[in-house]
Design a protein around this motif. Structure first.
Motif, PDB file in Angstrom:
ATOM      1  N   MET A   1       1.055  -1.067   0.019  1.00  0.00           N
ATOM      2  CA  MET A   1      -0.065   0.017   0.075  1.00  0.00           C
ATOM      3  C   MET A   1       1.037   1.199  -0.197  1.00  0.00           C
ATOM      4  SD  MET A   1      -1.504   2.349   2.434  1.00  0.00           S
ATOM      5  CE  MET A   1      -1.604   1.923   3.914  1.00  0.00           C
ATOM      6  N   GLN A   2       0.580   2.286  -0.618  1.00  0.00           N
ATOM      7  CA  GLN A   2       1.192   3.685  -0.672  1.00  0.00           C
ATOM      8  C   GLN A   2       0.467   4.588  -0.060  1.00  0.00           C
ATOM      9  OE1 GLN A   2       3.438   4.703  -4.592  1.00  0.00           O
ATOM     10  NE2 GLN A   2       1.503   3.584  -5.215  1.00  0.00           N
ATOM     11  N   ALA A   3       0.806   5.480   0.687  1.00  0.00           N
ATOM     12  CA  ALA A   3       0.309   6.619   1.540  1.00  0.00           C
ATOM     13  C   ALA A   3       1.088   7.860   0.785  1.00  0.00           C
ATOM     14  CB  ALA A   3       0.738   6.557   2.987  1.00  0.00           C
ATOM     15  N   LEU A   4       0.167   8.804   1.187  1.00  0.00           N
ATOM     16  CA  LEU A   4       0.310  10.272   0.709  1.00  0.00           C
ATOM     17  C   LEU A   4      -0.078  11.023   1.843  1.00  0.00           C
ATOM     18  CD1 LEU A   4       1.417  12.678  -1.188  1.00  0.00           C
ATOM     19  CD2 LEU A   4      -1.069  12.558  -1.951  1.00  0.00           C
ATOM     20  N   ILE A   5       1.052  11.690   2.424  1.00  0.00           N
ATOM     21  CA  ILE A   5       0.614  12.631   3.628  1.00  0.00           C
ATOM     22  C   ILE A   5       0.974  14.149   3.101  1.00  0.00           C
ATOM     23  CG2 ILE A   5       1.211  13.152   6.040  1.00  0.00           C
ATOM     24  CD1 ILE A   5       2.286  10.408   6.401  1.00  0.00           C
ATOM     25  N   LEU A   6      -0.335  14.837   3.212  1.00  0.00           N
ATOM     26  CA  LEU A   6      -0.176  16.277   3.120  1.00  0.00           C
ATOM     27  C   LEU A   6       0.330  17.041   4.103  1.00  0.00           C
ATOM     28  CD1 LEU A   6      -0.780  18.442   0.825  1.00  0.00           C
ATOM     29  CD2 LEU A   6      -3.217  18.583   1.660  1.00  0.00           C
ATOM     30  N   LEU A   7       1.488  17.673   4.034  1.00  0.00           N
ATOM     31  CA  LEU A   7       2.105  18.361   5.259  1.00  0.00           C
ATOM     32  C   LEU A   7       1.874  19.696   5.271  1.00  0.00           C
ATOM     33  CD1 LEU A   7       5.726  16.534   4.927  1.00  0.00           C
ATOM     34  CD2 LEU A   7       3.762  15.528   5.991  1.00  0.00           C
ATOM     35  N   ALA A   8       1.294  20.293   6.154  1.00  0.00           N
ATOM     36  CA  ALA A   8       1.022  21.778   6.301  1.00  0.00           C
ATOM     37  C   ALA A   8       1.533  22.303   7.763  1.00  0.00           C
ATOM     38  CB  ALA A   8      -0.638  21.928   6.356  1.00  0.00           C
ATOM     39  N   HIS A   9       1.487  23.292   7.930  1.00  0.00           N
ATOM     40  CA  HIS A   9       2.230  24.067   9.074  1.00  0.00           C
ATOM     41  C   HIS A   9       1.356  23.769  10.253  1.00  0.00           C
ATOM     42  CE1 HIS A   9       3.345  27.069  11.998  1.00  0.00           C
ATOM     43  NE2 HIS A   9       4.452  27.219  11.612  1.00  0.00           N
ATOM     44  N   GLY A  10      -0.031  24.126  10.316  1.00  0.00           N
ATOM     45  CA  GLY A  10      -0.869  23.748  11.428  1.00  0.00           C
ATOM     46  C   GLY A  10      -1.182  25.222  11.954  1.00  0.00           C
ATOM     47  N   SER A  11      -2.196  25.547  12.330  1.00  0.00           N
ATOM     48  CA  SER A  11      -2.760  26.779  12.884  1.00  0.00           C
ATOM     49  C   SER A  11      -3.580  26.592  14.200  1.00  0.00           C
ATOM     50  CB  SER A  11      -3.688  27.331  11.698  1.00  0.00           C
ATOM     51  OG  SER A  11      -4.525  28.496  11.937  1.00  0.00           O
ATOM     52  N   ARG A  12      -3.740  27.533  14.860  1.00  0.00           N
ATOM     53  CA  ARG A  12      -4.542  27.692  16.196  1.00  0.00           C
ATOM     54  C   ARG A  12      -6.098  27.776  15.549  1.00  0.00           C
ATOM     55  NH1 ARG A  12       0.051  30.562  17.587  1.00  0.00           N
ATOM     56  NH2 ARG A  12       0.919  29.534  19.604  1.00  0.00           N
ATOM     57  N   ARG A  13      -6.263  28.588  14.458  1.00  0.00           N
ATOM     58  CA  ARG A  13      -7.396  28.417  13.881  1.00  0.00           C
ATOM     59  C   ARG A  13      -8.048  27.059  13.276  1.00  0.00           C
ATOM     60  NH1 ARG A  13      -9.345  30.048   8.770  1.00  0.00           N
ATOM     61  NH2 ARG A  13     -11.606  31.058   8.898  1.00  0.00           N
ATOM     62  N   ALA A  14      -8.894  26.366  13.901  1.00  0.00           N
ATOM     63  CA  ALA A  14      -9.519  25.135  13.664  1.00  0.00           C
ATOM     64  C   ALA A  14      -9.836  25.024  12.040  1.00  0.00           C
ATOM     65  CB  ALA A  14     -10.405  24.718  14.554  1.00  0.00           C
ATOM     66  N   GLU A  15     -10.534  26.253  11.575  1.00  0.00           N
ATOM     67  CA  GLU A  15     -10.922  26.019  10.162  1.00  0.00           C
ATOM     68  C   GLU A  15      -9.900  26.115   9.318  1.00  0.00           C
ATOM     69  OE1 GLU A  15     -13.258  25.842   6.947  1.00  0.00           O
ATOM     70  OE2 GLU A  15     -13.924  25.500   8.987  1.00  0.00           O
ATOM     71  N   SER A  16      -8.522  26.570   9.483  1.00  0.00           N
ATOM     72  CA  SER A  16      -7.687  26.518   8.602  1.00  0.00           C
ATOM     73  C   SER A  16      -7.034  25.076   8.510  1.00  0.00           C
ATOM     74  CB  SER A  16      -6.349  27.510   9.132  1.00  0.00           C
ATOM     75  OG  SER A  16      -6.877  28.691   8.997  1.00  0.00           O
ATOM     76  N   ASN A  17      -7.287  24.520   9.786  1.00  0.00           N
ATOM     77  CA  ASN A  17      -6.600  22.940   9.604  1.00  0.00           C
ATOM     78  C   ASN A  17      -7.671  22.105   9.160  1.00  0.00           C
ATOM     79  OD1 ASN A  17      -4.369  23.682  11.458  1.00  0.00           O
ATOM     80  ND2 ASN A  17      -5.536  23.539  13.183  1.00  0.00           N
ATOM     81  N   ARG A  18      -9.083  22.632   9.169  1.00  0.00           N
ATOM     82  CA  ARG A  18     -10.044  21.687   8.416  1.00  0.00           C
ATOM     83  C   ARG A  18     -10.053  21.733   6.831  1.00  0.00           C
ATOM     84  NH1 ARG A  18     -13.133  23.171  13.000  1.00  0.00           N
ATOM     85  NH2 ARG A  18     -14.040  24.957  12.051  1.00  0.00           N
ATOM     86  N   GLU A  19      -9.391  23.131   6.447  1.00  0.00           N
ATOM     87  CA  GLU A  19      -9.185  23.225   4.891  1.00  0.00           C
ATOM     88  C   GLU A  19      -8.015  22.163   4.508  1.00  0.00           C
ATOM     89  OE1 GLU A  19      -8.293  27.230   3.677  1.00  0.00           O
ATOM     90  OE2 GLU A  19      -9.934  27.883   4.976  1.00  0.00           O
ATOM     91  N   VAL A  20      -7.040  22.034   5.243  1.00  0.00           N
ATOM     92  CA  VAL A  20      -5.935  21.033   4.899  1.00  0.00           C
ATOM     93  C   VAL A  20      -6.482  19.537   4.859  1.00  0.00           C
ATOM     94  CG1 VAL A  20      -3.739  20.375   5.739  1.00  0.00           C
ATOM     95  CG2 VAL A  20      -4.153  22.687   5.823  1.00  0.00           C
ATOM     96  N   GLN A  21      -7.488  19.356   5.951  1.00  0.00           N
ATOM     97  CA  GLN A  21      -8.089  17.804   5.953  1.00  0.00           C
ATOM     98  C   GLN A  21      -8.970  17.693   4.589  1.00  0.00           C
ATOM     99  OE1 GLN A  21      -7.395  15.480   7.900  1.00  0.00           O
ATOM    100  NE2 GLN A  21      -6.486  16.473   9.526  1.00  0.00           N
ATOM    101  N   ALA A  22      -9.592  18.822   4.123  1.00  0.00           N
ATOM    102  CA  ALA A  22     -10.527  18.792   3.133  1.00  0.00           C
ATOM    103  C   ALA A  22      -9.626  18.476   2.011  1.00  0.00           C
ATOM    104  CB  ALA A  22     -11.447  20.000   3.132  1.00  0.00           C
ATOM    105  N   MET A  23      -8.474  19.352   1.834  1.00  0.00           N
ATOM    106  CA  MET A  23      -7.482  19.197   0.554  1.00  0.00           C
ATOM    107  C   MET A  23      -7.143  17.585   0.484  1.00  0.00           C
ATOM    108  SD  MET A  23      -6.372  20.188  -2.020  1.00  0.00           S
ATOM    109  CE  MET A  23      -6.821  21.674  -2.194  1.00  0.00           C
ATOM    110  N   ALA A  24      -6.792  17.171   1.556  1.00  0.00           N
ATOM    111  CA  ALA A  24      -6.368  15.666   1.766  1.00  0.00           C
ATOM    112  C   ALA A  24      -7.501  14.584   1.322  1.00  0.00           C
ATOM    113  CB  ALA A  24      -5.871  15.257   3.217  1.00  0.00           C
TER     114      ALA A  24
END
Length: 120
Positions: A1-24
């Motif tokens: 199995m192959q995995a792809l991990i989208l790496l982001a900075h992370g934010s105190r703003r939960a919505e920003s982190n959800r945007e990254v999860q949505a992109m994944a």
């Protein structure tokens, strides 16, 4: 199995982190041969090392890491490669490939140009 991990900075703003999860999730829909997830350098979970550990525990023999960053700052040049290298030594049997960061991706200038309206 192959995995792809989208790496982001992370934010105190939960919505920003959800945007990254949505992109994944959007990437997962386009890459059926991959188990796609998101990970964060700081301020949110999972962190990068934990996401790699999870991918390996789920059976990934190949882990691709895609930095979702626009410029080659300290995180892209130093921090992320150090984390990936540490995990590589821990999982010598797993292929780990650190992909170019978003800003250096081929076609980025074309993508940005396409966003610019050329007619009034």
């Amino acid at each position: 199995m192959q995995a792809l991990i989208l790496l982001a900075h992370g934010s105190r703003r939960a919505e920003s982190n959800r945007e990254v999860q949505a992109m994944a999730e959007q990437l997962a829909a386009r890459l059926p041969g991959f188990r796609v997830s998101a990970a964060f350098l700081e301020l949110s979970a999972p962190d990068i090392a934990t996401a790699i550990d999870r991918a390996v525990a789920q059976g990934a023999g190949r882990v691709l890491l895609l930095p979702y960053f626009l410029a080659a700052g300290r995180h892209v040049v130093e921090d992320i490669p150090a984390i990936v290298e540490e995990r590589r030594t821990h999982y010598a049997e797993v292929e780990m490939l650190l992909l170019p960061y978003l800003g250096a991706a081929p076609g980025m200038a074309d993508f940005l140009a396409a966003l610019v309206p050329t007619s009034p």
